[in-house]
Design a protein around this motif. Structure first.
Motif, short mmCIF file in Angstrom:
data_model
loop_
_atom_site.label_atom_id
_atom_site.label_comp_id
_atom_site.label_asym_id
_atom_site.label_seq_id
_atom_site.Cartn_x
_atom_site.Cartn_y
_atom_site.Cartn_z
N GLU A 174 43.79 -2.87 -33.52
CA GLU A 174 45.14 -2.08 -33.15
C GLU A 174 46.19 -2.80 -33.24
OE1 GLU A 174 45.06 1.09 -31.93
OE2 GLU A 174 42.95 1.40 -31.58
N PRO A 175 46.64 -2.93 -34.64
CA PRO A 175 47.76 -3.60 -35.04
C PRO A 175 49.03 -3.13 -34.31
CG PRO A 175 46.83 -2.32 -36.89
CD PRO A 175 45.85 -2.19 -35.91
N LYS A 176 49.22 -1.70 -34.13
CA LYS A 176 50.36 -1.30 -33.73
C LYS A 176 50.58 -1.60 -32.52
CE LYS A 176 50.91 2.65 -36.95
NZ LYS A 176 50.88 4.24 -37.01
N ALA A 177 49.46 -1.65 -31.54
CA ALA A 177 49.66 -2.10 -30.19
C ALA A 177 49.74 -3.63 -29.84
CB ALA A 177 48.15 -1.61 -29.57
N ALA A 178 48.92 -4.24 -30.82
CA ALA A 178 49.34 -5.62 -30.81
C ALA A 178 50.86 -5.91 -31.12
CB ALA A 178 48.52 -6.42 -31.94
N LEU A 179 51.43 -5.21 -31.96
CA LEU A 179 52.83 -5.50 -32.41
C LEU A 179 53.93 -5.10 -31.32
CD1 LEU A 179 54.77 -6.29 -34.72
CD2 LEU A 179 55.04 -3.75 -35.33
N LEU A 180 53.69 -3.87 -30.54
CA LEU A 180 54.50 -3.68 -29.56
C LEU A 180 54.08 -4.71 -28.28
CD1 LEU A 180 53.32 0.28 -28.99
CD2 LEU A 180 55.55 -0.77 -29.72
N VAL A 181 53.04 -5.24 -28.13
CA VAL A 181 52.91 -6.27 -27.10
C VAL A 181 53.77 -7.65 -27.58
CG1 VAL A 181 51.14 -8.02 -26.15
CG2 VAL A 181 50.67 -5.63 -26.35
N LEU A 182 53.69 -7.87 -28.86
CA LEU A 182 54.39 -9.09 -29.25
C LEU A 182 56.09 -9.00 -29.26
CD1 LEU A 182 54.03 -11.72 -30.78
CD2 LEU A 182 54.27 -10.76 -32.86
N GLU A 183 56.44 -7.64 -29.25
CA GLU A 183 57.79 -7.48 -29.06
C GLU A 183 58.29 -7.45 -27.69
OE1 GLU A 183 58.30 -3.41 -30.89
OE2 GLU A 183 58.16 -4.04 -32.82
N ASP A 184 57.33 -6.94 -26.97
CA ASP A 184 57.75 -7.06 -25.32
C ASP A 184 57.33 -8.53 -24.90
OD1 ASP A 184 57.93 -5.33 -22.95
OD2 ASP A 184 56.41 -6.61 -22.32
N TRP A 185 56.60 -9.29 -25.40
CA TRP A 185 56.34 -10.64 -25.07
C TRP A 185 57.66 -11.28 -25.48
CZ3 TRP A 185 52.03 -13.96 -27.35
CH2 TRP A 185 51.71 -15.10 -26.41
N ALA A 186 58.31 -11.11 -26.78
CA ALA A 186 59.42 -11.81 -27.49
C ALA A 186 60.73 -11.54 -26.42
CB ALA A 186 59.62 -11.38 -28.80
N THR A 187 60.86 -10.04 -26.11
CA THR A 187 62.24 -9.63 -25.31
C THR A 187 62.02 -10.26 -23.88
OG1 THR A 187 60.76 -7.54 -24.82
CG2 THR A 187 62.49 -7.58 -26.84
N SER A 188 60.76 -10.60 -23.40
CA SER A 188 60.62 -11.20 -22.08
C SER A 188 61.20 -12.52 -22.01
CB SER A 188 59.21 -11.08 -21.64
OG SER A 188 58.48 -12.14 -22.07
N ALA A 189 61.47 -13.07 -23.04
CA ALA A 189 62.01 -14.40 -22.93
C ALA A 189 61.27 -15.65 -22.65
CB ALA A 189 63.43 -14.35 -22.18
N ARG A 190 59.89 -15.13 -22.61
CA ARG A 190 58.85 -16.14 -22.05
C ARG A 190 58.09 -16.45 -23.16
NH1 ARG A 190 56.68 -13.65 -16.50
NH2 ARG A 190 57.11 -11.74 -17.74
N ILE A 191 58.26 -16.03 -24.38
CA ILE A 191 57.62 -16.41 -25.66
C ILE A 191 57.88 -17.88 -25.96
CG2 ILE A 191 59.06 -15.45 -27.15
CD1 ILE A 191 56.39 -14.56 -28.66
N GLU A 192 56.96 -18.52 -26.56
CA GLU A 192 57.25 -20.01 -26.83
C GLU A 192 57.33 -20.24 -28.54
OE1 GLU A 192 54.73 -22.86 -25.24
OE2 GLU A 192 54.73 -22.09 -23.04
N SER A 193 57.92 -20.66 -28.96
CA SER A 193 58.18 -20.83 -30.66
C SER A 193 56.68 -21.00 -31.22
CB SER A 193 59.15 -21.71 -31.15
OG SER A 193 58.69 -23.07 -30.64
#
Length: 198
Positions: A174-193
C-alpha cells in the motif's frame, strides 16, 4: 447457563446476553458467551464457537456500547481456538490452511471494527493484532495476509508508531498509505534523519 434453554442451535440464551448488555453488565455478558463458546469448541464445533464469539464482539463494539476490553478478551479466545485447531483434537479434525485463513479473515474484519480511543487502547490493539499475525503465520509457512498487515498498520498509526505503520503498509503493498504515514511522521517533527531512507 444457556444449556437448559433448549436452544440447541447456539447452546445459549441470546436474550439473556442481550439483557446483560442492556443492563450494562458487560463482564457477565462476556462470561455467558465464553462459557457457551467453550462448550461448542470442546464439543468439536469450532464454527459455532467462533460465530458466538464474533456476534458478541460485534455487540461489544457497537456504537453506544463500545466495550473494547471485553471485545479484546473475546478476540483472544477466538485466536486461541484457531491456534489450538492446528492439530486434530479428540473430536475434531485439524483445520486445513484454507479453513484457518477463512476464519482468520473473518476475525480480521472484527479487528477493523475495533477503533482505539487512546494510545493505550491502540497499543493493546497492536499487541492483539500481532498475536493474530503470529497465528496466521503458523498456518501459512510464516506468511501474513495483506489484510492483517493493514490492520496492524492502522493500530500502529493510532499509537503514533510511525515506523510500525510504515512497515506494515509497505508489507501490504500500500504505497499511497505508506506515503501518507511518512508525511504525517515528517510533519510531526519527530522524524529522525536516519529514518528518511525508509
Amino acid at each position: 447457563r444457556g444449556a437448559a434453554t433448549g436452544k440447541t442451535l447456539s447452546g445459549w440464551d441470546v436474550a439473556a446476553f442481550e439483557k446483560k448488555i442492556e443492563a450494562e453488565q458487560y463482564y457477565e455478558a462476556q462470561q455467558v458467551v465464553r462459557a457457551a463458546a467453550q462448550r461448542h469448541f470442546q464439543g468439536g464445533d469450532i464454527d459455532t464457537a467462533l460465530k458466538l464469539v464474533s456476534d458478541a464482539v460485534r455487540s461489544f463494539l457497537a456504537s453506544g456500547v463500545e466495550r473494547l476490553a471485553e471485545a479484546a478478551d473475546l478476540l483472544q479466545v477466538a485466536r486461541e481456538y484457531i491456534e489450538q485447531s492446528r492439530e486434530a483434537r479428540a473430536n475434531a479434525a485439524a483445520l486445513t490452511v484454507a479453513e484457518a485463513n477463512d476464519k482468520i479473515q473473518k476475525l480480521c474484519e472484527l479487528y477493523a471494527l475495533w477503533v482505539p480511543r487512546t494510545v493505550e487502547e491502540a497499543v493493546k490493539k497492536i499487541e492483539s493484532t500481532r498475536e493474530l499475525m503470529r497465528v496466521s503465520a503458523l498456518f501459512n509457512a510464516g506468511i501474513v495476509s495483506r489484510e492483517l498487515h493493514i490492520e496492524a498498520a492502522h493500530g500502529c498509526f493510532a499509537a503514533r508508531d510511525y515506523r510500525g505503520a510504515l512497515q506494515n503498509f509497505a508489507a501490504a503493498a500500500e504505497p499511497k498509505a505508506a506515503l501518507l504515514v511518512l508525511e504525517d511522521w515528517a510533519t510531526s517533527a519527530r522524524i529522525e534523519s536516519t529514518e528518511i531512507d525508509l
